[in-house]
Design a protein around this motif. Structure first.
Motif, PDB file in Angstrom:
ATOM      1  N   ARG A 260       8.026  46.780  56.097  1.00  0.00           N
ATOM      2  CA  ARG A 260       9.250  46.755  55.170  1.00  0.00           C
ATOM      3  C   ARG A 260       9.430  45.032  54.598  1.00  0.00           C
ATOM      4  O   ARG A 260      10.443  44.535  54.274  1.00  0.00           O
ATOM      5  CB  ARG A 260      10.433  47.341  55.708  1.00  0.00           C
ATOM      6  CG  ARG A 260      10.554  48.838  55.773  1.00  0.00           C
ATOM      7  CD  ARG A 260      11.395  49.049  56.926  1.00  0.00           C
ATOM      8  NE  ARG A 260      11.424  48.620  58.147  1.00  0.00           N
ATOM      9  CZ  ARG A 260      12.056  49.314  59.242  1.00  0.00           C
ATOM     10  NH1 ARG A 260      13.146  49.850  59.003  1.00  0.00           N
ATOM     11  NH2 ARG A 260      11.921  48.596  60.491  1.00  0.00           N
ATOM     12  N   SER A 261       8.389  44.393  55.154  1.00  0.00           N
ATOM     13  CA  SER A 261       8.716  42.976  55.103  1.00  0.00           C
ATOM     14  C   SER A 261       8.524  42.447  53.544  1.00  0.00           C
ATOM     15  O   SER A 261       7.905  43.477  52.767  1.00  0.00           O
ATOM     16  CB  SER A 261       7.368  42.163  55.811  1.00  0.00           C
ATOM     17  OG  SER A 261       6.394  42.574  55.396  1.00  0.00           O
ATOM     18  N   LEU A 262       8.787  41.128  53.113  1.00  0.00           N
ATOM     19  CA  LEU A 262       8.300  40.696  51.872  1.00  0.00           C
ATOM     20  C   LEU A 262       6.960  40.534  51.572  1.00  0.00           C
ATOM     21  O   LEU A 262       6.410  41.005  50.446  1.00  0.00           O
ATOM     22  CB  LEU A 262       9.062  39.230  51.790  1.00  0.00           C
ATOM     23  CG  LEU A 262       8.670  38.337  50.690  1.00  0.00           C
ATOM     24  CD1 LEU A 262       9.098  38.997  49.398  1.00  0.00           C
ATOM     25  CD2 LEU A 262       9.219  36.945  50.800  1.00  0.00           C
TER      26      LEU A 262
ATOM     27  N   SER B 256       5.767  43.893  50.605  1.00  0.00           N
ATOM     28  CA  SER B 256       6.456  44.313  49.282  1.00  0.00           C
ATOM     29  C   SER B 256       5.486  43.591  48.077  1.00  0.00           C
ATOM     30  O   SER B 256       5.095  44.317  47.444  1.00  0.00           O
ATOM     31  CB  SER B 256       7.762  43.701  48.875  1.00  0.00           C
ATOM     32  OG  SER B 256       8.632  44.403  49.891  1.00  0.00           O
TER      33      SER B 256
ATOM     34  N   ALA C 115       2.051  45.450  48.065  1.00  0.00           N
ATOM     35  CA  ALA C 115       2.426  46.871  47.552  1.00  0.00           C
ATOM     36  C   ALA C 115       2.526  46.532  45.830  1.00  0.00           C
ATOM     37  O   ALA C 115       1.936  47.164  44.903  1.00  0.00           O
ATOM     38  CB  ALA C 115       3.452  47.491  47.979  1.00  0.00           C
ATOM     39  N   PHE C 116       3.226  45.632  45.390  1.00  0.00           N
ATOM     40  CA  PHE C 116       3.411  45.247  44.013  1.00  0.00           C
ATOM     41  C   PHE C 116       2.040  44.587  43.463  1.00  0.00           C
ATOM     42  O   PHE C 116       1.709  45.124  42.162  1.00  0.00           O
ATOM     43  CB  PHE C 116       4.511  43.904  43.809  1.00  0.00           C
ATOM     44  CG  PHE C 116       4.527  43.292  42.431  1.00  0.00           C
ATOM     45  CD1 PHE C 116       5.011  43.878  41.701  1.00  0.00           C
ATOM     46  CD2 PHE C 116       3.731  42.344  42.286  1.00  0.00           C
ATOM     47  CE1 PHE C 116       5.065  43.574  40.034  1.00  0.00           C
ATOM     48  CE2 PHE C 116       3.759  41.801  40.959  1.00  0.00           C
ATOM     49  CZ  PHE C 116       4.382  42.274  39.917  1.00  0.00           C
TER      50      PHE C 116
ATOM     51  N   GLU D 256      17.848  39.322  45.808  1.00  0.00           N
ATOM     52  CA  GLU D 256      17.122  40.374  44.979  1.00  0.00           C
ATOM     53  C   GLU D 256      16.747  39.896  43.683  1.00  0.00           C
ATOM     54  O   GLU D 256      15.548  39.842  43.239  1.00  0.00           O
ATOM     55  CB  GLU D 256      17.843  41.827  44.802  1.00  0.00           C
ATOM     56  CG  GLU D 256      17.238  42.709  43.960  1.00  0.00           C
ATOM     57  CD  GLU D 256      15.949  43.384  44.645  1.00  0.00           C
ATOM     58  OE1 GLU D 256      15.072  43.739  44.191  1.00  0.00           O
ATOM     59  OE2 GLU D 256      15.817  43.211  46.010  1.00  0.00           O
TER      60      GLU D 256
ATOM     61  N   GLU E 121      12.717  39.486  41.979  1.00  0.00           N
ATOM     62  CA  GLU E 121      12.467  40.207  40.835  1.00  0.00           C
ATOM     63  C   GLU E 121      11.730  38.948  39.749  1.00  0.00           C
ATOM     64  O   GLU E 121      10.853  39.197  39.261  1.00  0.00           O
ATOM     65  CB  GLU E 121      13.710  40.761  39.986  1.00  0.00           C
ATOM     66  CG  GLU E 121      14.166  42.074  40.804  1.00  0.00           C
ATOM     67  CD  GLU E 121      13.376  42.892  40.853  1.00  0.00           C
ATOM     68  OE1 GLU E 121      12.278  43.280  39.918  1.00  0.00           O
ATOM     69  OE2 GLU E 121      13.019  43.463  42.086  1.00  0.00           O
TER      70      GLU E 121
ATOM     71  N   LYS F  31       8.220  38.427  41.241  1.00  0.00           N
ATOM     72  CA  LYS F  31       7.098  39.380  40.870  1.00  0.00           C
ATOM     73  C   LYS F  31       6.914  39.205  39.407  1.00  0.00           C
ATOM     74  O   LYS F  31       5.634  39.329  39.372  1.00  0.00           O
ATOM     75  CB  LYS F  31       7.836  40.758  40.983  1.00  0.00           C
ATOM     76  CG  LYS F  31       8.078  41.449  42.543  1.00  0.00           C
ATOM     77  CD  LYS F  31       8.411  42.751  42.727  1.00  0.00           C
ATOM     78  CE  LYS F  31       9.582  43.224  41.986  1.00  0.00           C
ATOM     79  NZ  LYS F  31       9.946  44.714  42.224  1.00  0.00           N
TER      80      LYS F  31
END
Length: 266
Positions: A24-26, A29, A32-33, A207, A211, A214
């Motif tokens: 669940r880490s940055l 993430s 996965a992105f 958050e 965003e 990303k």
């Protein structure tokens, strides 16, 4: 339509290697992105999640099953024999096949003690064997070497602020901190490294900043095969002498440090 125009949207193959113990880490993430973004763009992606794989980080005799147990282990020679004979341990051979398959390699990791996590360093140590990433059976390093034709991108998170990794920052320039990866791994083996993607202040990330990051990372991923790589000098381009020292006078006046090994802009 010009049939000779570059096919910027051609399907490519990307290996994404990620190293963080927390799913669940940055970093997880971001990995996965990246995988989703690249697949949505039509590319093929393989992911090596080293912690999930319980990757063995240490080079030892088990990597070379044919080596006699009573023989002194000379790692470079043993790895070259095993590589050229197709007799590496199965986990190493599988990762080498992923690198061979790829058109680009992305390393996703947190910066720990000014370097990559030990498990990722162990992936490099074990996968980039003599006979695969370097060695006398291959072209010389720092040039059109073993893995030529591939792009390479570092995506790294750092807890520190950006200013601390600047020319006068206490941690030193990020380009210098990442030089062992950018130049010593990627360029040494013939891959073309891009400027790294970095997320600073990563320990407390609201958050809205994630965003925005990303979106920026998506732009970098879109340019994976079109952005200009770091223009490192080739060993065989006439800039170095027989002892691998940069010849005097080929640099722009005032250039020093690791910047000496980057070609000046024309």
């Amino acid at each position: 339509m010009n049939d000779t125009a570059p096919q910027q949207h051609q399907q490519k193959k990307i290996l994404l290697v990620t190293a963080h113990p927390e799913p669940r880490s940055l970093n997880a993430s971001l990995a996965a992105f990246a995988a989703e973004h690249l697949r949505t763009a039509g590319h093929e992606v393989q992911v090596s999640d080293l912690y999930a794989m319980k990757w063995k980080a240490t080079v030892d005799a088990d990597d070379f099953p044919d080596e006699a147990g009573d023989r002194r282990l000379e790692v470079m020679a043993a790895s070259e024999r095993a590589t050229l004979a197709g007799r590496l341990s199965a986990d190493v051979a599988a990762e080498q096949e992923k690198v061979r398959w790829s058109d680009a390699v992305i390393l996703q990791f947190p910066m720990w003690w000014f370097s990559m996590p030990a498990i990722l360093k162990g992936w490099v140590d074990r996968v980039f064997t003599a006979g695969f990433g370097y060695g006398p059976a291959l072209p010389p390093p720092y040039t059109g070497s073993a893995l030529e034709g591939r792009r390479a991108l570092v995506s790294v998170t750092a807890g520190a602020r950006e200013s601390s990794f600047s020319d006068r920052g206490i941690h030193g320039r990020l380009a210098d901190v990442l030089h062992p990866v950018q130049h010593g791994l990627f360029w040494f083996t013939g891959m073309a490294p891009l400027e790294p993607f970095v997320m600073y202040n990563a320990n407390a990330l609201p958050e809205e900043r994630f965003e925005a990051a990303k979106r920026e990372y998506g732009r970098r991923l879109d340019g994976l095969f079109t952005d200009e790589p770091v223009p490192f000098r080739s060993l065989t381009g006439g800039d170095y002498d027989h002892d691998m020292r940069l010849l005097p006078g080929v640099e722009t006046p005032g250039t020093s440090g690791l910047d000496l090994h980057i070609r000046p802009h024309n």
